[in-house]
Structure formats: C-alpha cells, structure tokens
Design an enzyme around this catalytic site. Structure first.
Site, PDB file in Angstrom:
ATOM      1  N   MET A  28     -54.978 -26.346  43.723  1.00 22.15           N
ATOM      2  CA  MET A  28     -54.813 -24.882  43.878  1.00 22.15           C
ATOM      3  C   MET A  28     -54.317 -24.342  42.544  1.00 22.15           C
ATOM      4  O   MET A  28     -53.139 -24.483  42.220  1.00 22.15           O
ATOM      5  CB  MET A  28     -53.747 -24.574  44.943  1.00 22.15           C
ATOM      6  CG  MET A  28     -54.174 -24.881  46.360  1.00 22.15           C
ATOM      7  SD  MET A  28     -55.319 -23.641  46.992  1.00 22.15           S
ATOM      8  CE  MET A  28     -54.271 -22.189  46.958  1.00 22.15           C
ATOM      9  N   HIS A 191     -40.937 -19.363  21.879  1.00 24.02           N
ATOM     10  CA  HIS A 191     -39.857 -18.586  22.486  1.00 24.02           C
ATOM     11  C   HIS A 191     -38.863 -19.549  23.149  1.00 24.02           C
ATOM     12  O   HIS A 191     -39.022 -20.763  23.064  1.00 24.02           O
ATOM     13  CB  HIS A 191     -40.425 -17.571  23.477  1.00 24.02           C
ATOM     14  CG  HIS A 191     -41.129 -16.440  22.778  1.00 24.02           C
ATOM     15  ND1 HIS A 191     -40.830 -15.112  22.988  1.00 24.02           N
ATOM     16  CD2 HIS A 191     -42.096 -16.453  21.848  1.00 24.02           C
ATOM     17  CE1 HIS A 191     -41.596 -14.360  22.222  1.00 24.02           C
ATOM     18  NE2 HIS A 191     -42.380 -15.147  21.526  1.00 24.02           N
ATOM     19  N   ARG A 222     -52.875  -6.554  48.601  1.00 25.15           N
ATOM     20  CA  ARG A 222     -52.816  -7.903  49.169  1.00 25.15           C
ATOM     21  C   ARG A 222     -51.469  -8.609  48.954  1.00 25.15           C
ATOM     22  O   ARG A 222     -50.986  -9.303  49.828  1.00 25.15           O
ATOM     23  CB  ARG A 222     -53.942  -8.768  48.598  1.00 25.15           C
ATOM     24  CG  ARG A 222     -54.098 -10.047  49.418  1.00 25.15           C
ATOM     25  CD  ARG A 222     -55.131 -10.975  48.835  1.00 25.15           C
ATOM     26  NE  ARG A 222     -56.464 -10.389  48.826  1.00 25.15           N
ATOM     27  CZ  ARG A 222     -57.533 -11.064  48.404  1.00 25.15           C
ATOM     28  NH1 ARG A 222     -57.414 -12.314  47.982  1.00 25.15           N
ATOM     29  NH2 ARG A 222     -58.715 -10.496  48.403  1.00 25.15           N
TER      30      ARG A 222
HETATM   31  C1  LIG Z   1     -40.305  -7.901  20.977  1.00 23.96           C
HETATM   32  C2  LIG Z   1     -41.555  -8.495  21.559  1.00 23.96           C
HETATM   33  N1  LIG Z   1     -42.153  -7.872  22.590  1.00 23.96           N
HETATM   34  C3  LIG Z   1     -43.274  -8.369  23.146  1.00 23.96           C
HETATM   35  C4  LIG Z   1     -43.849  -9.539  22.707  1.00 23.96           C
HETATM   36  C5  LIG Z   1     -45.098 -10.037  23.344  1.00 23.96           C
HETATM   37  O1  LIG Z   1     -44.959 -11.269  23.976  1.00 23.96           O
HETATM   38  P1  LIG Z   1     -46.253 -12.201  24.200  1.00 23.96           P
HETATM   39  O2  LIG Z   1     -46.521 -12.875  22.899  1.00 23.96           O
HETATM   40  O3  LIG Z   1     -45.828 -13.156  25.265  1.00 23.96           O
HETATM   41  O4  LIG Z   1     -47.367 -11.322  24.617  1.00 23.96           O
HETATM   42  C6  LIG Z   1     -43.268 -10.219  21.634  1.00 23.96           C
HETATM   43  C7  LIG Z   1     -43.879 -11.468  21.142  1.00 23.96           C
HETATM   44  O5  LIG Z   1     -43.269 -12.317  20.567  1.00 23.96           O
HETATM   45  C8  LIG Z   1     -42.093  -9.695  21.032  1.00 23.96           C
HETATM   46  O6  LIG Z   1     -41.529 -10.290  19.981  1.00 23.96           O
END
Ligand SMILES: Cc1ncc(COP(=O)(O)O)c(C=O)c1O
Length: 392
Positions: A28, A191, A222
C-alpha cells in the site's frame, strides 16, 4: 575535489530502510496509516492539535496561504489585495504562494545579527492595511515571538510562520512553528529530519485543519471527518462522497513511504538537535569574537540549520575570496538562502509588492554572507578546519 566539510550527510540508518521495506511488504504505497501515524506524532512532538503532512515544505507554505483564503471566519480571511508583511530574506517558495493568491507583499529588512525580520522596522511597517505577517525562522533561529505579539497588540493581524529551516528550535520552551496560526516545516534532505521530500503544516485550529485536509487532496471531501467545518455533515453514501469537490485544492499528498520514514526520523530528532546544538557551541566559541566574521546571533534556542558567516567591513578579504578559499579546501558553502530576494527582478515582475524603507541589511548579507552546513553528527573537526582555512 573531495569534501572535507559537506553541507549535509544522510540521517538515515537501518530503521529507515526497514520502514521503507515495511511499506513495500504492505503493498500500500499511497497515503495511508503511516502518514496518519506520523502526523499524530508530529503534532504531539510540536505541541499542536493538528499536523498535516504534504509533499514538501513549499507545498506546506502553499496550503497555509490557501487555507487563509478559504476560511469562513471573515475576521481572519485573506482576500486578494490584502497586505502581508514578510522579511526580505527567505526562500523563494515562502513568497510564491503570496503572489499566486494575489496578496500585496510588503518586504521588510532583516536584522543583520539574527538574520530574522528587523523588529524595529517591522514595528513601523505595520499599518491599518496589514492583514498578516509571515515570519520566517532563518537557519534555525526562532524569532522573538513575544516582541512580535506585542507589536501586533490588539490588532486583527494573523501571524503565520515559515519554520522550514528551524525544526526543533524553541522560544521560551515552546517550539518554533507553533507560534503562528499555522506553521510550516520541511523534511527535505539536509534539513533536521529527512523524508527526502516532505513537509508539514501544524495548527491548533480545527477549521483550518479541515480546509488543509481538503485542499491537500483534490479539494474533495473524502479525507474529511463525517462532521466537519468545510462541508458540514458528509452523507453516508460513500459513492456520492468519493468524488465530491468543495474547495479549489491541489494534490500535494505525501506517499506512504515518506510517512513511514518520518516516524523513524522523529524518534531520532531530539538526538539530532542535541548534536547540532553541540556543534553550534563549538562554532560560536571559535567565531563569536572573530575580527572579520560576524555570525548569527541566537534569539532563543536555535536548532542551527547551518552556520552563517558574514564578512564584516574591516575584513581584508571579500566574500568572493572567502568562497574561493573554502572551495579550495573542500568546504561546501552556500549563499544565505535567497539573499535579498528583491534582486530577483524577473520573478518580481509578477508580484504586487512594496519595499518598506531600506533593505540595507538584506543587501549586506546578500553580498557579504554565506553559510556552511551543520549536521546531526559531530563536525567539530570540520569547524576547526573552517577557522584554520579562514585565518590561514
Ligand atoms: C524558509 C524555507 N521555506 C520553504 C522551503 C521549502 O521547503 P522544501 O524544499 O521542502 O520545498 C525552504 C527550503 O529549504 C526554506 O528554506
């Protein structure tokens, strides 16, 4: 060139691989029980009522802004042309949903030390027209939320948070991302935790949560509870409810493997944050009094996404020379996120925007700043190498 100090390393071990295997064995793959469990644990971890997993931090930002347009609560509903304040340094997809929803974007300078929005400038940028402030916790550093709340005072201004760079940061014991009406997170590789692609929106607000549930998946009913604050009471006819559309939504669902991996990563998150903060102690000890480099000043407890280095006015070297030196020594580095976002003239043509006052600090870090990575393992040797290379 071999890397002696990389921006990031994998946070995965056997547990994540087994989690992927468990999903494969279940056969799944689309969003299901693992994603639901991850969301529950995510909400518990960050002390919020609800968490919604999506395909990226960018998608989380998009849904957060969209949800503000679909709320039935007129006191907080955003409309096209409404003014939203943002810092001039963030990531591109902090800003793009604002353009896509026709908001009037007011860019405010950052503080050169914290790298977050300059609070004095923010104080005077807020006017009767301001409907929302989108705060960004940059590179792990939380904003000063008490001060921001005080600046807002009794005014009807919604605080939203892009916390995509600062998972695990705290302000007065409360997690960054949980101060805004909604807060967003990213679990992209590099991250604090990695589901490779992935993001989350958290909120304590039930109506917004229901809206997010609908707009994450086709705008349909849904995934909504039987009694919900978007469509009311759903019918008992599953056929009728299976393709019933109530909001102009998207499909930004995560896949089940991301949820399963996320569960394992969340277990490791406290340890990851501790290592990052330990590395930061070393970094701060070595660089805080550096003659030519200014580092990021922690507002509260940063989760230290990376370490910024801003070349100061008296330095005998330029940022360009510093970057070359680092590259030659195998030390990876990047600009401080978008730098001054306003330099991106081509994309700004599509925006309805205003620049509040000068962006001198955003400009300065744009031309004098960079950041190196932080990791969930000890990189104290790499940090020492960094100092030796800079001073050498
Ligand atoms: C401050 C900030 N916002 C949004 C994002 C977007 O995250 P993603 O890369 O998961 O789309 C990032 C990406 O590092 C970011 O540094």
């Amino acid at each position: 060139m071999m890397s002696n100090y990389s921006l990031a390393t994998s946070t995965w071990g056997e547990e994540e691989l087994s989690a992927i295997q468990a999903v494969i064995d279940s056969d799944m793959f689309t969003m299901g029980k693992y994603v639901a469990e991850y969301e529950e644990q995510f909400a518990n971890f960050f002390g919020s009522n609800y968490a919604l997993m999506v395909s990226s931090g960018s998608a989380a930002n998009l849904l957060m802004i969209a949800a503000m347009f679909f709320t039935k609560d007129e006191t907080r509903k955003l409309k096209r042309g409404d003014e939203i304040i943002v810092p001039a340094v963030s990531w591109s997809t902090t800003y793009f949903p604002l353009q896509q929803y026709g908001l009037k974007v007011k860019f405010v300078d950052i503080d050169r030390e914290t790298l977050n929005i300059d609070l004095e400038k923010l104080a005077s940028a807020i006017t009767d027209k301001t409907k929302a402030i989108l705060c960004v916790n940059l590179l792990g550093n939380p904003n000063d939320f008490d001060k921001i709340r005080n600046l807002i005072g009794g005014r009807n201004i919604t605080l939203l948070e892009d916390n995509c760079e600062s998972m695990g940061a705290t302000y007065k014991g409360k997690y960054a991302g949980s101060f805004g009406l909604m807060g967003t997170f990213s679990s992209f590789f590099s991250h604090h935790i990695a589901t490779m692609e992935g993001g989350c929106v958290i909120t304590d607000d039930e109506e917004l949560y229901h809206i997010l549930l609908a707009i994450r998946a086709h705008g349909w009913t849904r995934n909504l509870p039987k009694e919900n604050l978007v469509s009311g009471i759903k019918s008992d006819d599953p056929f009728e409810e299976s393709f019933k559309f109530v909001l102009p939504g998207y499909n930004v669902r995560p896949i089940e493997m991301s949820g399963a991996i996320g569960i394992e990563q969340l277990k490791k998150l406290p340890g990851f944050i501790k290592e990052r903060q330990d590395n930061a102690k070393k970094f701060v000890a070595l660089f805080e009094k550096h003659e030519f480099i200014q580092i990021q000043k922690e507002t509260a407890e940063s989760s230290w996404f990376g370490f910024s280095l801003v070349v100061n006015e008296s330095a005998p070297f330029s940022r360009k020379q510093l970057v070359e030196k680092l590259q030659k020594s195998g030390i990876e580095c990047r600009p401080i996120v978008t730098g001054n976002f306003l330099k991106n003239k081509d994309v700004l043509k599509f925006f309805d925007y205003e620049v509040y006052g000068s962006l001198e600090n955003a400009d300065y870090i744009d031309t004098h700043g960079l950041f190196v990575g932080n990791q969930q393992i000890s990189i104290k040797d790499s940090i020492e190498l960094l100092l030796t290379v800079i001073d050498g």
